[in-house]
Design an enzyme around this catalytic site. Structure first.
Site, PDB file in Angstrom:
ATOM      1  N   SER A 182       0.804  -1.229   0.000  1.00  0.00           N
ATOM      2  CA  SER A 182       0.000   0.000   0.000  1.00  0.00           C
ATOM      3  C   SER A 182       0.833   1.273   0.000  1.00  0.00           C
ATOM      4  CB  SER A 182      -0.940  -0.001   1.198  1.00  0.00           C
ATOM      5  OG  SER A 182      -0.223  -0.063   2.411  1.00  0.00           O
ATOM      6  N   HIS A 210      -5.091  -2.953  -3.045  1.00  0.00           N
ATOM      7  CA  HIS A 210      -4.647  -2.017  -4.086  1.00  0.00           C
ATOM      8  C   HIS A 210      -4.404  -2.694  -5.428  1.00  0.00           C
ATOM      9  CE1 HIS A 210      -4.286   1.263  -1.207  1.00  0.00           C
ATOM     10  NE2 HIS A 210      -3.898   0.316  -0.365  1.00  0.00           N
ATOM     11  N   LYS A 240     -11.520   0.894  -2.725  1.00  0.00           N
ATOM     12  CA  LYS A 240     -10.472   1.617  -3.452  1.00  0.00           C
ATOM     13  C   LYS A 240     -10.858   1.690  -4.930  1.00  0.00           C
ATOM     14  CE  LYS A 240      -7.415   0.514   0.327  1.00  0.00           C
ATOM     15  NZ  LYS A 240      -7.816   1.614   1.206  1.00  0.00           N
TER      16      LYS A 240
END
Ligand SMILES: Cc1ncc(COP(=O)(O)O)c(C=O)c1O
Length: 393
Positions: A182, A210, A240
């Site tokens: 991250s 991610h 995300k």
């Protein structure tokens, strides 16, 4: 209470002296890339909304429709009355997208990690965890009560050595790692970790918060290196690239059933709001339909890195490591003066001495602004340490 307030004040003073005190800054994201802060409109390069789906008309519409029909909250835990049929639909799509038998949706990525790991391992067991793994993977590992040993970042040789030494002492072993790290943006060596796990009968768990939506043709980090890597525990988040909220685990049918029976953060927490599940479904549909769009954040990150003379990134996250917290704060202020929002990342989020700017690139960032940002980073931020070294000689 006086002693309590004195305790808080002393702790805050300590943080202040180390430039580590944080404040919550009001930020209104008015589009997928622009944000209002302190009365200024800034172009954000520090959001995880990689595909700008938080503001995508079709995704918003999906949430609005669901909200009108089903209301705002789920009203109870999934095991009571909070298991809206949209969750089953979302889980089926996640499982199909990640090519697993089943998926289970949690209230958030953090809740997923602190629920999954203690369900699978306990006091007698072993967890090997990459030292740079996200805080909530660490939290889940520690909460499990297992013996937790960190391995050097992305060092498969170290994992193998630890397994050779430790594995026979524990009935079960789990290897935990971010898929895309991250704060650094690099990919875990998943093919080699999967082979080591297989050889030593350890269970590999990746946190692809991610990766989903932006690497491996949108399918995540286990599709981004040399074909598909089979990982039995694939955790991730809907918050995300999907622009929504919630966490998930993609796994076999048996493991998923166990998680639904035993993961305390699923059982004892309210289900996701149904409109959020509807938004996540629409987001997954969009990513599957538009692979060229899903490829844009990484392409933009690479263009930035080329222009700023930085190493080529493997994900839309580009770290600019500056050292001390004060240097990262100063760089962030400089960028804000030029109209860019890039929050400084400081310990304990990153190891001491590696405070940084963490730049994230999204599908809709204009190329000209990326170029302008790269110039400032290259000419005004990255030259600084070299200038100060020269000045001190
Ligand atoms: C690697 C990683 N895992 C898990 C999480 C937590 O996910 P969520 O924000 O859905 O709780 C985050 C984000 O904060 C993350 O970066």
């Amino acid at each position: 209470m006086r002693s309590l307030d004195e305790f808080a004040t002393a702790k805050l003073g300590e943080l202040e002296r180390q430039s580590l005190r944080r404040v919550l800054a009001d930020t209104t994201r008015v589009t997928g890339i622009w944000a209002l802060r302190n009365g200024r409109r800034l172009l954000s390069f520090c959001c995880n909304d990689y595909l700008n789906l938080t503001h995508h008309p079709a995704i918003k519409e999906a949430a609005i429709q669901a909200l009108r029909i089903y209301g705002v909250g789920a009203g109870a835990s999934r095991l009571v009355t909070g298991n809206h049929p949209l969750f089953g639909e979302l889980e089926a799509r996640l499982a199909r997208w990640k090519e697993t038998e089943a998926a289970t949706v949690f209230g958030s990525g953090y809740l997923a990690n602190v629920g999954i790991i203690p369900t699978l391992v306990g006091g007698d067991d072993l967890v090997l965890i990459d030292e740079l793994s996200h805080a909530c993977l660490w939290a889940g590992a520690r909460l499990s009560g297992a013996t937790v040993i960190s391995f050097r970042h992305a060092d498969v040789g170290h994992v193998e050595a630890l397994l050779t030494e430790q594995r026979r002492r524990h009935p079960r072993a789990l290897i935990a790692t971010d898929g895309v790290f991250s704060m650094d943006g690099d990919l875990a060596p998943l093919p080699a970790l999967a082979a080591a796990a297989q050889q030593h009968d350890a269970w590999l768990m990746s946190d692809d918060a991610h990766g989903l939506g932006v690497v491996g043709d949108g399918r995540g980090s286990n599709f981004a290196q040399a074909g598909k890597v089979d990982i039995p525990l694939q955790m991730g988040t809907l918050s995300k690239a999907l622009g929504a909220y919630g966490g998930y685990l993609c796994a076999s049918a048996e493991v998923s059933d166990l998680i639904r029976n035993r993961a305390r953060s699923l059982i004892y927490s309210t289900g996701l709001p149904p409109p959020i599940a509807a938004a996540a479904i629409a987001a997954l549909d969009l990513i599957a339909r538009e692979p060229a769009y899903a490829a844009l954040p990484l392409a933009k990150a690479k263009a930035f890195a080329r222009a700023a003379s930085l190493p080529e990134p493997a994900s839309p996250i580009v770290p600019v490591v500056l050292g001390e917290a004060e240097a990262a704060l100063a760089a962030s202020r400089l960028l804000e003066d030029h109209g860019f929002l890039v929050t400084a990342i400081r310990p304990p989020t990153v190891p001491a001495g590696t405070a940084r700017l963490r730049l994230t690139f999204t599908a809709q960032h204009p190329d000209a602004e990326i170029e302008r940002l790269a110039q400032i980073v290259r000419d005004r931020i990255l030259v600084r340490p070299r200038e100060s070294v020269a000045a001190s000689q």
